[in-house]
Design a protein around this motif. Structure first.
Motif, mmCIF file in Angstrom:
data_model
loop_
_atom_site.group_PDB
_atom_site.id
_atom_site.type_symbol
_atom_site.label_atom_id
_atom_site.label_comp_id
_atom_site.label_asym_id
_atom_site.label_seq_id
_atom_site.Cartn_x
_atom_site.Cartn_y
_atom_site.Cartn_z
ATOM 1 N N HIS A 168 0.953 -1.191 -0.021
ATOM 2 C CA HIS A 168 0.002 -0.035 -0.039
ATOM 3 C C HIS A 168 0.983 1.109 0.087
ATOM 4 N N SER A 170 0.840 3.493 2.171
ATOM 5 C CA SER A 170 0.811 4.133 3.481
ATOM 6 C C SER A 170 2.285 4.066 3.881
ATOM 7 N N ARG A 194 0.263 -6.528 -4.656
ATOM 8 C CA ARG A 194 -0.230 -7.630 -3.643
ATOM 9 C C ARG A 194 -0.369 -8.989 -4.331
ATOM 10 N N GLN A 208 -2.886 3.724 -5.984
ATOM 11 C CA GLN A 208 -3.506 4.377 -4.839
ATOM 12 C C GLN A 208 -3.244 5.794 -4.839
ATOM 13 N N GLY A 307 -6.391 5.754 1.931
ATOM 14 C CA GLY A 307 -5.690 5.380 0.772
ATOM 15 C C GLY A 307 -6.938 5.177 -0.285
HETATM 16 N N1 PHE Z 1 -3.284 1.209 3.217
HETATM 17 C C1 PHE Z 1 -4.769 0.899 3.505
HETATM 18 C C2 PHE Z 1 -4.932 -0.036 2.026
HETATM 19 O O1 PHE Z 1 -4.204 -0.342 1.365
HETATM 20 C C3 PHE Z 1 -5.661 1.957 3.233
HETATM 21 C C4 PHE Z 1 -5.759 2.995 4.284
HETATM 22 C C5 PHE Z 1 -4.856 4.132 4.100
HETATM 23 C C6 PHE Z 1 -6.428 2.995 5.460
HETATM 24 C C7 PHE Z 1 -4.690 5.186 5.029
HETATM 25 C C8 PHE Z 1 -6.259 3.865 6.632
HETATM 26 C C9 PHE Z 1 -5.497 5.003 6.358
HETATM 27 O O2 PHE Z 1 -6.238 -0.744 1.978
#
Ligand code: PHE
Length: 338
Positions: A168, A170, A194, A208, A307
């Motif tokens: 992700h 993040s 993934r 994303q 995200g």
């Molecule tokens: N990183 C999470 C995902 O890929 C999404 C997310 C981002 C959730 C930021 C909370 C805060 O599913």
């Protein structure tokens, strides 16, 4: 009585006039005006002339030289334009041109640009991070312990050296906070990976936009306000947005975001488009530890993160039935977005 210079001039002009090509013209130029040309020779002779004759012959010499140069120049111009029209004459202007394809932006790129533009208006800056990350950035710092299923080899692409393709965006939350103290307001567009089976709605590489806002007194209301605004800008004023409780290790509370809009082909269906939540204090603590300071004091700072699934948003907005179309580069598909 004609002066010998005048005879020379007339002779030169005749020769220039009858020159059949540039080569003949050049020969004439050298013959009369070249360093040892016959007109130039008169310049040398000037010294031997008497006081009375000198100015008269000098003037004549100038006139002759000018007349011959002008004739040379105009004849040369004639040759040039003759050559040009010959070349153009061979060209068939009725032939069709060479077709030239002008490309267009990929629908995902268009989606990104639209989204970034909306967030920019809300004051978000762009942040960036690498696709290849280590486990700490991708999991540990995001309060995701080693036993968490997201870290499973079946779910993630690991490199032989233990690094991985980020699952992700993040990871950019962590990188941004490591690099700068609060307040923070950034978005980070990018790819994520993934081990999903490829089908109409899943792809091992997807895209994303991560968002992170850290300031004093940031609440769920701020998160909802920002994302509702975003969804309505993107999908139209009639768009309904729903926040459903969920779980992410790095946010608490965590919310999944669903949209529904009559303006869209998907019509009455709720579609999940994002994960979000209030940044977990454990994330701030992990960042502090890595920074070696207390910049992200969870008593003082709060934040929200989200995200957004770009592929999903583009599929909804452009009514695209299959995620695989984004990567196949079939021109029949891509041309529809030109
Ligand atoms: N990183 C999470 C995902 O890929 C999404 C997310 C981002 C959730 C930021 C909370 C805060 O599913």
């Amino acid at each position: 009585m004609t002066h010998p210079l005048e005879q020379l001039r007339d002779e030169a002009l005749r020769e220039i006039d009858s020159a059949s090509d540039g080569q003949a013209l050049e020969t004439a130029r050298i013959k009369y005006l070249g360093k040892s040309g016959s007109i130039s020779a008169w310049g040398e002779q000037m010294r031997t002339l008497g006081k009375d004759e000198k100015p008269i012959v000098g003037k004549l010499l100038n006139e002759v030289r000018n007349a011959v140069s002008a004739a040379l120049e105009s004849r040369a111009a004639n040759f040039r334009s003759q050559m040009e029209s010959e070349a153009l004459g061979k060209m068939d202007v009725s032939l069709p041109g060479t077709p030239h394809e002008i490309g267009a932006l990929h629908p995902l790129t268009q989606m990104w640009q639209r989204s970034i533009e909306i967030f920019r208006r809300m004051g978000f800056a762009l942040a960036d991070g690498p696709d290849i990350e280590d486990e700490w950035q991708c999991f540990d710092a995001l309060n995701t312990p080693p036993e968490h299923p997201a870290r499973n080899e079946q779910d993630t692409f690991y490199l032989p050296d233990g690094r991985l393709l980020r699952t992700h965006t993040s990871t950019v939350q962590i990188r941004t906070m490591q690099a700068a103290p609060p307040p923070i307001r950034v978005i980070a567009p990018g790819a994520a990976y993934r081990r999903d089976e490829l089908d109409a709605t899943h792809s091992p590489q997807f895209h994303q936009i991560e968002g992170l806002y850290v300031d004093e007194n940031v609440s769920v209301a701020d998160l909802k306000g920002a994302l509702e605004f975003f969804m309505r800008e993107l999908f139209g004023a009639g768009t309904e947005v729903q926040f459903r409780p969920h779980y992410f290790p790095f946010t608490e509370p965590s919310l999944e975001i669903y949209v529904k809009s009559k303006a869209l082909k998907s019509g009455e269906r709720w579609i999940e488009v994002a994960g979000s939540g209030i940044v977990h204090p454990a994330v701030f603590e992990a960042v502090n530890k890595a920074r070696g300071d207390k910049a992200y004091d969870p008593e003082k700072w709060t934040g929200y993160a989200f995200g957004l699934g770009m592929d999903r948003l583009a599929m909804i907005l452009f009514d695209i039935p299959d995620i695989r179309l984004f990567a196949q580069n079939d021109l029949r598909f891509l041309r529809q977005f030109a």
